[in-house]
Design a protein around this motif. Structure first.
Motif, mmCIF file in Angstrom:
data_model
loop_
_atom_site.group_PDB
_atom_site.id
_atom_site.type_symbol
_atom_site.label_atom_id
_atom_site.label_comp_id
_atom_site.label_asym_id
_atom_site.label_seq_id
_atom_site.Cartn_x
_atom_site.Cartn_y
_atom_site.Cartn_z
ATOM 1 N N THR A 69 0.859 -1.170 0.000
ATOM 2 C CA THR A 69 0.000 0.000 0.000
ATOM 3 C C THR A 69 0.897 1.222 0.000
ATOM 4 O O THR A 69 1.676 1.438 0.946
ATOM 5 C CB THR A 69 -0.924 0.023 1.244
ATOM 6 O OG1 THR A 69 -1.687 -1.181 1.262
ATOM 7 C CG2 THR A 69 -1.850 1.232 1.209
ATOM 8 N N TYR A 70 0.806 2.009 -1.042
ATOM 9 C CA TYR A 70 1.680 3.179 -1.214
ATOM 10 C C TYR A 70 1.146 4.401 -0.475
ATOM 11 O O TYR A 70 -0.070 4.595 -0.380
ATOM 12 C CB TYR A 70 1.843 3.494 -2.712
ATOM 13 C CG TYR A 70 2.707 2.469 -3.402
ATOM 14 C CD1 TYR A 70 4.082 2.641 -3.484
ATOM 15 C CD2 TYR A 70 2.160 1.308 -3.933
ATOM 16 C CE1 TYR A 70 4.884 1.682 -4.084
ATOM 17 C CE2 TYR A 70 2.950 0.355 -4.538
ATOM 18 C CZ TYR A 70 4.309 0.548 -4.607
ATOM 19 O OH TYR A 70 5.103 -0.407 -5.191
ATOM 20 N N PHE A 71 2.079 5.215 0.021
ATOM 21 C CA PHE A 71 1.748 6.471 0.696
ATOM 22 C C PHE A 71 2.170 7.683 -0.128
ATOM 23 O O PHE A 71 1.917 8.809 0.263
ATOM 24 C CB PHE A 71 2.450 6.553 2.056
ATOM 25 C CG PHE A 71 2.146 5.410 2.984
ATOM 26 C CD1 PHE A 71 0.851 4.952 3.177
ATOM 27 C CD2 PHE A 71 3.163 4.782 3.670
ATOM 28 C CE1 PHE A 71 0.575 3.906 4.040
ATOM 29 C CE2 PHE A 71 2.902 3.736 4.541
ATOM 30 C CZ PHE A 71 1.603 3.301 4.730
ATOM 31 N N ARG A 72 2.837 7.448 -1.247
ATOM 32 C CA ARG A 72 3.396 8.522 -2.072
ATOM 33 C C ARG A 72 3.040 8.297 -3.540
ATOM 34 O O ARG A 72 2.748 7.174 -3.956
ATOM 35 C CB ARG A 72 4.917 8.543 -1.964
ATOM 36 C CG ARG A 72 5.422 8.670 -0.564
ATOM 37 C CD ARG A 72 6.209 9.938 -0.421
ATOM 38 N NE ARG A 72 6.335 10.292 0.968
ATOM 39 C CZ ARG A 72 5.701 11.302 1.533
ATOM 40 N NH1 ARG A 72 4.910 12.055 0.862
ATOM 41 N NH2 ARG A 72 5.887 11.574 2.809
ATOM 42 N N THR A 73 3.151 9.351 -4.310
ATOM 43 C CA THR A 73 2.983 9.253 -5.757
ATOM 44 C C THR A 73 4.315 8.831 -6.366
ATOM 45 O O THR A 73 5.343 9.473 -6.113
ATOM 46 C CB THR A 73 2.541 10.613 -6.341
ATOM 47 O OG1 THR A 73 1.274 10.963 -5.758
ATOM 48 C CG2 THR A 73 2.423 10.546 -7.850
ATOM 49 N N ILE A 74 4.287 7.723 -7.123
ATOM 50 C CA ILE A 74 5.496 7.202 -7.765
ATOM 51 C C ILE A 74 5.118 6.711 -9.156
ATOM 52 O O ILE A 74 4.109 6.017 -9.330
ATOM 53 C CB ILE A 74 6.128 6.040 -6.958
ATOM 54 C CG1 ILE A 74 6.386 6.444 -5.507
ATOM 55 C CG2 ILE A 74 7.419 5.563 -7.620
ATOM 56 C CD1 ILE A 74 6.816 5.298 -4.613
ATOM 57 N N ASN A 75 5.927 7.032 -10.125
ATOM 58 C CA ASN A 75 5.726 6.588 -11.499
ATOM 59 C C ASN A 75 5.985 5.083 -11.586
ATOM 60 O O ASN A 75 6.979 4.586 -11.053
ATOM 61 C CB ASN A 75 6.687 7.375 -12.409
ATOM 62 C CG ASN A 75 6.488 7.066 -13.856
ATOM 63 O OD1 ASN A 75 6.789 5.964 -14.309
ATOM 64 N ND2 ASN A 75 5.990 8.037 -14.595
#
Length: 171
Positions: A69-75
């Motif tokens: 589960t991501y907490f940041r915007t990442i390409n």
């Protein structure tokens, strides 16, 4: 009946704090969380990873799931590139295979933002299936890829030994 059991198990895992585990429930019998941990960089939490395995007992030769589960915007392309870099750090040097896997990962992995859940289901000896939430988004065949990809988090040569211990439920 099997579909109902899969859905029920998915709901039970969700109640235990898992997110989007219905694919895991269908592919990993009796899936239960082994451990979880947060990857932080400097002062920022980047993602929370959770490892699921049959009855909560991880064995590398049995099906297992890593859910992030991501907490940041990442390409997504950056995630693919970093994955290949981490495979290289494990000592894998076949640049032809790494380039092919990088191309496959770039085609599979979406851009992520806060709350995005990506999961990988490893079926040892066969393939690794990828999910965005509950949607299947791709497959990479072969055990060598699966071993190296999951080794990023679970291998002894991981660049994040604290996260590995947390995922494996070790002190």
């Amino acid at each position: 009946m099997r579909n109902r059991i899969g859905i029920l198990l998915g709901l039970l895992l969700y109640a235990q704090g898992a997110v989007a585990m219905e694919p895991a429930a269908a592919l990993v019998p009796n899936a239960a969380m082994v451990g979880r941990g947060v990857l932080s960089y400097a002062f920022w939490d980047v993602y929370e990873a959770r490892l699921y395995a049959p009855e909560g007992n991880w064995v590398s030769t049995k099906p297992h799931v890593l859910s992030i589960t991501y907490f940041r915007t990442i390409n997504g392309r950056d995630i693919a590139d970093r994955s290949v870099q981490e495979m290289r750090k494990q000592g894998f040097t076949d640049e032809v295979k790494l380039a092919a896997w990088n191309t496959q990962l770039k085609a599979i992995l979406p851009d992520v933002r806060d709350g995005t859940v990506l999961s990988a289901v490893r079926l040892p000896g066969m393939q690794t299936n990828f999910y965005h939430g509950t949607d299947a988004i791709g497959t990479i065949k072969g055990d060598e890829f699966g071993s190296l990809f999951f080794g990023i988090w679970l291998g002894e040569a991981t660049s994040e030994p604290g996260l590995r211990r947390a995922l494996l439920g070790l002190p």
